[in-house]
Design an enzyme around this catalytic site. Structure first.
Site, PDB file in Angstrom:
ATOM      1  N   GLY A 107       0.954  -1.195  -0.149  1.00 15.46           N
ATOM      2  CA  GLY A 107       0.046   0.063  -0.012  1.00 15.46           C
ATOM      3  C   GLY A 107       0.896   1.287   0.176  1.00 15.46           C
ATOM      4  O   GLY A 107       1.875   1.157   0.466  1.00 15.46           O
ATOM      5  N   ASP A 144      -7.175   6.867  16.063  1.00 18.37           N
ATOM      6  CA  ASP A 144      -7.431   7.012  14.538  1.00 18.37           C
ATOM      7  C   ASP A 144      -7.930   5.369  14.362  1.00 18.37           C
ATOM      8  O   ASP A 144      -7.379   4.669  13.289  1.00 18.37           O
ATOM      9  CB  ASP A 144      -6.315   7.095  13.546  1.00 18.37           C
ATOM     10  N   LYS A 151       7.495  -0.398   6.601  1.00 12.59           N
ATOM     11  CA  LYS A 151       6.588   0.960   6.431  1.00 12.59           C
ATOM     12  C   LYS A 151       7.813   1.852   6.331  1.00 12.59           C
ATOM     13  O   LYS A 151       8.326   2.242   7.119  1.00 12.59           O
ATOM     14  CB  LYS A 151       5.793   1.134   7.540  1.00 12.59           C
ATOM     15  N   GLY A 208       4.093   7.740   3.062  1.00 10.07           N
ATOM     16  CA  GLY A 208       5.049   6.822   2.530  1.00 10.07           C
ATOM     17  C   GLY A 208       4.322   5.461   2.162  1.00 10.07           C
ATOM     18  O   GLY A 208       3.404   5.606   1.349  1.00 10.07           O
ATOM     19  N   GLY A 257       0.496   5.644   0.736  1.00  7.38           N
ATOM     20  CA  GLY A 257      -0.286   6.792   1.227  1.00  7.38           C
ATOM     21  C   GLY A 257       0.621   7.997   1.361  1.00  7.38           C
ATOM     22  O   GLY A 257       1.685   8.269   0.612  1.00  7.38           O
ATOM     23  N   GLY A 258      -0.012   9.193   2.070  1.00  8.62           N
ATOM     24  CA  GLY A 258       0.623  10.422   1.832  1.00  8.62           C
ATOM     25  C   GLY A 258       1.830  10.503   2.388  1.00  8.62           C
ATOM     26  O   GLY A 258       2.814  11.319   2.127  1.00  8.62           O
ATOM     27  N   VAL A 286       4.103   0.760   2.291  1.00  8.78           N
ATOM     28  CA  VAL A 286       4.116  -0.201   3.015  1.00  8.78           C
ATOM     29  C   VAL A 286       4.452  -1.297   2.167  1.00  8.78           C
ATOM     30  O   VAL A 286       3.837  -1.792   1.062  1.00  8.78           O
ATOM     31  CB  VAL A 286       3.108  -0.638   3.779  1.00  8.78           C
TER      32      VAL A 286
END
Length: 752
Positions: free
Chosen positions: A17, A133, A39, A22, A19-20, A24
């Site tokens: 995956g 979260d 990660k 970094g 994301g903003g 994984v």
């Protein structure tokens, strides 16, 4: 800096995956063939000190959470070329992907997922960590029938960050308001996700964030779409006021299991996972994680060899054990000092941490209306911020809020009595609760607070609904100080309570009342001894008490002592010149007061051997601080001598020694100690060595925490070792840190 840097020793297999911040990836450890999830922080952010510090904080927080329901952290690696978390790779899919495929889950399946992730939250809360979260994307569902929490990037230990951050669809009202994150905040988010699982949609949806904030803050939870038996569970978990929610994830699990057993039978969990197994396996087969069946997951942390110049290679153990250069060590030390039982010590050449913000106190107000009962409330409570230890700060804040949480519950229980509720409704009134709070005294290690509780209600007009109370908190531990912490042992007796009564009496309005006994017998005078109250008790003051600059305030509820109800209550101040000789020496020190003058109080008992002293060994010259209450005994190592200090009620042992065995390489001695510990079934969570000595910590084979610090010179060696139960970590963090800071090895250049 670029995004092609990889953790040395690992070969990237596939991307899991992005994301903003970094990506994984699934990676294979080249030496063992074990798989791990890594990660990576994007290279763009390596120059942003705030983001890098947050990445380190995530590593540190994960290292302190030991749970089968939380994805394990194996290593944290930071070099000038990049930074990464090396984590457990779980063969499963996110709850988000599962919901995309299934839309709605069977209640038993949703309850099973919720239970597993709540247990993960409970273990995080036990370590002082609030996730902040919780959302479907951060819950992994495995093929084996378990759910695990991931991504602690927004987690916090301090419970007071003022930052409105999280996933808006699942944020609690207090989180929208930027208030402290609490375990109940995670409970709210988990309940929102559970709602989505059983209905196919989120509880609140809106076009703008402001609309969404208003819905979470004021709108009733739309329970019509929820299966009837689950509605009370969701209503509790999503209460607007955190005081009405289960206080912890652990408490919520208890409620969940009771509802699940009653509604779906004793095998509900097994059926739930059985329903999920096919979907989870099918979705996992479509991802790179399907490779884990053949290659295996990383069963233990693997060293990141050759991580780069100036970086110490990682070592085995669960928790943060890999490359940490100067600033990561500083960040971890600032964050808490003791990490999973290990003390991080800054070595020469590393950047010293900035001083922590000074501890400050502000009075907060909790106001609102009960959603189900005719009750309004406006309640004040103090809250601290700043200070070096975030976990202690959270305990202090929990203690300071506890009186108003208890007050909320007591009034709610009183109003909920059917006959009382009917009277209140017939009168057309709303019971209005008010509590005011004021700080009586703040010292470096002590905070004393007074609360005044009031209630406007014609129905609940009894004087017992209006009363004062006080409490004092140890700011170094977060412990609420009780009579045993404040008064000398001989004062907590019949004679001692009689002395306290005699000293308080002249300061009261009318003295201590008398109450009739049997007709014809002499009337009995009430005292400050709780054992004399109706119902009895220990020989402790029958009143709450706090401390000011002038003396102690005792909040006496005369009706509880046996006086007429009309006597009400009274706050009585006892000056220090009449109080000092009744207090524990340690508590007088917390107040900043010197030894008392002679008085009529009973004589004091002697301190235990070795209590609150500095021990210096005459032969080897090493010196250590000994905490109060420890008993000293001789301990003789080979070719040397030392001393052992024990405290049986804590199960704690501090051993210090010197030996004529200098000239050894610290790294070799450390390696031998680690091999011996792990060979006996223990686990090392932190270790470091330099030219002057080594430090190591972790868990022994029996589960106890150990910490050892040894200095090695050309002619001799001096060392310090702590061993204590893991469940005593909170109260022993301070003493362990103090003794390590105070330890000096003496002259190691020659034999003794």
């Amino acid at each position: 800096m670029n995004d092609t840097w990889n953790v040395p020793g690992y070969a990237e297999v596939d991307v899991l995956g992005t994301g903003g911040f970094g990506r994984v990836v699934l990676a294979k450890h080249e030496a063992t063939g074990k798989m791990a999830a890594i990660k990576y922080l994007r290279a763009d952010f390596l120059a942003d000190a705030r983001i890098v510090a947050g990445f380190r904080q995530e590593a540190w927080l994960l290292s302190g959470v030991r749970s089968p329901h939380v994805v394990r952290l194996f290593d944290f690696v930071e070099t000038p070329q990049g930074a990464a978390l090396v984590m457990e790779a779980v063969p499963g899919v996110s709850l988000r992907a599962l919901l995309v495929a299934e839309n709605v889950l069977a209640p038993e399946a949703a309850l099973a997922i919720l239970k597993g992730s709540l247990l993960g939250l409970a273990d995080a809360h036990a370590a002082g960590v609030v996730h902040r979260d919780y959302k479907p994307g951060n819950v992994l569902v495995s093929r084996e029938g378990e759910s695990k929490l991931v991504d602690f990037g927004l987690a916090t230990l301090d419970g007071h960050n003022g930052l409105t951050a999280g996933s808006p669809a699942y944020m609690a009202p207090e989180q929208w308001a930027g208030q402290p994150g609490r375990p109940a905040t995670d409970v709210y988010a988990a309940t929102c996700v559970f709602y989505q699982c059983v209905t196919g949609h989120r509880p609140f949806e809106a076009d703008t964030s402001e609309q969404l904030r208003a819905l979470h803050g004021t709108a009733a939870v739309p329970l019509e779409a929820v299966p009837e038996p689950l509605r009370p569970l969701i209503a509790r978990g999503m209460a607007k006021d955190p005081a009405w929610r289960p206080a912890t994830a652990d408490a919520f699990v208890t409620e969940l299991e009771a509802v699940a057993r009653e509604t779906y039978g004793k095998n509900w969990e097994k059926r739930g996972w059985k329903r999920l197994a096919t979907s989870a396996a099918a979705l996992t087969a479509l991802t790179p994680l399907a490779l884990l069946t053949a290659a295996g997951t990383a069963a233990a942390p693997v060293a990141a060899a050759g991580a780069g110049a100036g970086v110490t290679a990682g070592v085995s153990g669960t928790g943060v054990t890999a490359a940490m250069v100067g600033k990561i060590a500083a960040a971890v030390a600032i964050a808490g000092g003791l990490v999973a039982g290990g003390l991080v010590i800054l070595r020469s050449g590393e950047d010293p941490p900035p001083p922590p913000a000074a501890l400050s106190v502000a009075v907060q107000t909790l106001s609102g209306r009960d959603p189900a009962l005719p009750i309004s409330y406006e309640l004040q409570y103090p809250q601290v911020s700043g200070g070096a230890d975030a976990a202690v700060r959270q305990r202090v804040n929990d203690a300071l809020r506890a009186p108003i949480d208890k007050r909320l519950k007591s009034v709610r229980d009183g109003v909920a009595v059917p006959s009382t509720l009917e009277q209140i409704r017939q009168a057309g009134e709303t019971a209005a609760m008010r509590s005011s709070a004021r700080v009586l005294l703040q010292k470096p290690g002590l905070l004393s607070v007074h609360y005044e509780h009031d209630l406007d209600s014609d129905v609940l007009g009894h004087a017992t609904w209006r009363f004062p109370e006080a409490l004092s908190v140890d700011l170094t531990t977060g412990q609420v100080l009780g009579p045993q912490d404040v008064f000398r042992p001989e004062i907590l007796t019949v004679a001692g309570m009689r002395t306290l009564t005699q000293r308080l009496a002249p300061h009261t309005r009318n003295g201590f009342c008398t109450v009739p006994t049997v007709v014809g017998d002499t009337e009995r005078q009430v005292t400050m001894d709780a054992a004399d109250r109706p119902g009895g008790g220990d020989h402790v003051p029958a009143a709450t008490f706090g401390f000011t600059a002038a003396g102690a305030e005792f909040d006496i509820l005369w009706y509880e002592l046996g006086c007429a109800t009309a006597a009400g209550n009274e706050t009585v101040v006892l000056p220090y010149d009449e109080l000092d000789d009744l207090l524990q020496p340690k508590f007088r020190t917390m107040l900043g007061r010197t030894a008392p003058a002679a008085s009529s109080a009973p004589p004091s008992t002697s301190e235990k051997p070795g209590a609150g002293t500095t021990y210096t060994n005459a032969r080897f010259g090493f010196t250590t601080q000994v905490p109060p209450g420890y008993t000293a005994s001789s301990w003789v190592p080979e070719n040397g001598e030392g001393m052992r200090f024990t405290r049986d009620d804590l199960g704690a042992t501090l051993t210090v020694w010197g030996t004529n065995s200098g000239g050894r390489r610290p790294a070799d001695e450390l390696a031998r100690l680690v091999a011996s510990t792990e060979g006996d079934g223990g686990r090392v969570t932190f270790r470091t060595a330099d030219s002057e000595g080594y430090a190591v910590s972790g868990y022994l084979g029996d589960g106890r925490i150990f910490y050892e610090h040894t200095s090695i010179g050309a002619g001799s060696t001096a060392g310090l070792r702590w061993v204590y139960p893991a469940d005593r970590k909170t109260e022993l963090d301070g003493p362990v840190t103090d003794t390590v800071k105070a330890f000096t090895p003496g002259d190691l250049s020659r034999p003794h």
